[in-house]
Design a protein around this motif. Structure first.
Motif, short mmCIF file in Angstrom:
data_model
loop_
_atom_site.label_atom_id
_atom_site.label_comp_id
_atom_site.label_asym_id
_atom_site.label_seq_id
_atom_site.Cartn_x
_atom_site.Cartn_y
_atom_site.Cartn_z
N ASN A 60 0.84 -1.20 0.00
CA ASN A 60 0.00 0.00 0.00
C ASN A 60 0.87 1.25 0.00
OD1 ASN A 60 -2.38 -1.46 0.05
ND2 ASN A 60 -2.71 -1.22 2.24
N VAL A 61 1.95 1.25 0.78
CA VAL A 61 2.87 2.40 0.83
C VAL A 61 3.42 2.67 -0.57
CG1 VAL A 61 5.11 3.21 1.70
CG2 VAL A 61 3.47 2.13 3.27
N HIS A 62 3.89 1.64 -1.22
CA HIS A 62 4.46 1.81 -2.56
C HIS A 62 3.43 2.36 -3.55
CE1 HIS A 62 7.00 1.20 -6.02
NE2 HIS A 62 6.09 0.43 -6.58
N CYS A 63 2.24 1.81 -3.54
CA CYS A 63 1.18 2.28 -4.44
C CYS A 63 0.84 3.74 -4.16
CB CYS A 63 -0.07 1.42 -4.30
SG CYS A 63 0.13 -0.26 -4.93
N MET A 64 0.76 4.11 -2.90
CA MET A 64 0.42 5.50 -2.56
C MET A 64 1.52 6.46 -2.98
SD MET A 64 -1.74 5.30 0.91
CE MET A 64 -2.53 6.86 0.50
N GLU A 65 2.77 6.05 -2.84
CA GLU A 65 3.88 6.89 -3.29
C GLU A 65 3.79 7.12 -4.79
OE1 GLU A 65 7.10 5.63 0.15
OE2 GLU A 65 7.14 4.58 -1.78
N LEU A 66 3.44 6.08 -5.55
CA LEU A 66 3.27 6.23 -7.00
C LEU A 66 2.11 7.18 -7.32
CD1 LEU A 66 3.80 2.54 -8.19
CD2 LEU A 66 5.40 4.47 -8.43
N MET A 67 1.00 7.04 -6.60
CA MET A 67 -0.15 7.93 -6.84
C MET A 67 0.18 9.37 -6.46
SD MET A 67 -3.56 5.74 -5.91
CE MET A 67 -2.92 4.68 -4.64
N GLN A 68 0.93 9.56 -5.39
CA GLN A 68 1.31 10.90 -4.96
C GLN A 68 2.17 11.59 -6.02
OE1 GLN A 68 3.61 11.03 -1.33
NE2 GLN A 68 2.98 13.12 -0.89
N GLN A 69 3.04 10.83 -6.68
CA GLN A 69 3.95 11.39 -7.69
C GLN A 69 3.30 11.55 -9.06
OE1 GLN A 69 7.17 8.59 -7.54
NE2 GLN A 69 7.62 9.07 -5.41
N ALA A 70 2.13 10.96 -9.27
CA ALA A 70 1.46 11.04 -10.57
C ALA A 70 0.99 12.46 -10.85
CB ALA A 70 0.27 10.08 -10.59
N ASP A 71 0.68 12.72 -12.11
CA ASP A 71 0.17 14.05 -12.50
C ASP A 71 -1.08 14.44 -11.72
OD1 ASP A 71 2.20 14.27 -14.35
OD2 ASP A 71 0.96 13.64 -16.05
#
Length: 191
Positions: free
Chosen positions: A55-66
């Motif tokens: 979940n942490v990894h997925c959220m980091e990716l979503m946070q960095q997305a456009d």
């Protein structure tokens, strides 16, 4: 299954925030959420999947997305908990809470679930009827999340999301996206 990851990860994150804030226990959150949408509750599912660090990894990716924002920052409690069970016994438990707290939990969780559902549909990541099917079958919800919109009505969904957004910087409300799914589309969910 990536189509439901946005919804699932943010569902789990909101539950974790509620616990980290000291508002409720995992057993209370699971009871309220299970009664509202089914599926056993987010902590029960996280205990089954050992998915906190994913979940942490997925959220980091979503946070960095456009489309990301500070709201997507993973709650620190995910890393603290690592993949240890949320329920001390390792088995899901249910714990009642006062009606006012139950309403707060339900409102917060529904706001996140519905806003992220609309995002996935609005961005054409997944068709509304497919997403409704996925949330019923993959997440075990009693009604697909698109169906919850019809059940609650547009005004209640707007209220839930707007109230939540006022207290959570970076959270985007349902309907702020390019297009909103229509009731006709949502009601044509596949079985």
């Amino acid at each position: 299954m990536f189509r439901r990851d946005d919804i699932f990860v943010n569902y789990c994150a909101e539950a974790a925030r509620i616990v980290a804030e000291g508002r409720a226990t995992p057993a209370q959150v699971d009871k309220v959420v299970d009664e509202a949408v089914g599926g056993g509750g987010p902590f029960w599912v996280m205990d089954l999947t050992h998915g906190n660090l994913l979940n942490v990894h997925c959220m980091e990716l979503m946070q960095q997305a456009d489309t990301g924002s500070e709201w997507f920052a993973p709650p620190p409690i995910f890393k603290e908990q690592a993949n240890k069970p949320w329920h001390p016994s390792g088995k899901p438990t249910r714990e009642a809470c006062e009606a006012k707290l139950a309403d707060e939990i339900r409102s917060r969780m529904l706001a996140v679930l519905l806003a992220r559902t609309y995002f996935v549909v609005d961005k054409e990541i997944c068709d509304a009827s497919d997403l409704n099917w996925l949330t019923r079958n993959a997440l075990g919800f009693s009604t697909g999340l698109c169906g919850h919109r019809e059940k609650l009505g547009a005004d209640e969904v707007r209220r839930l999301c707007t109230d939540y957004a006022a207290k959570h910087p970076g959270f985007r409300c349902a309907g702020e996206h390019q297009r909103a799914p229509t009731c006709e589309v949502l009601s044509q969910s596949r079985d």
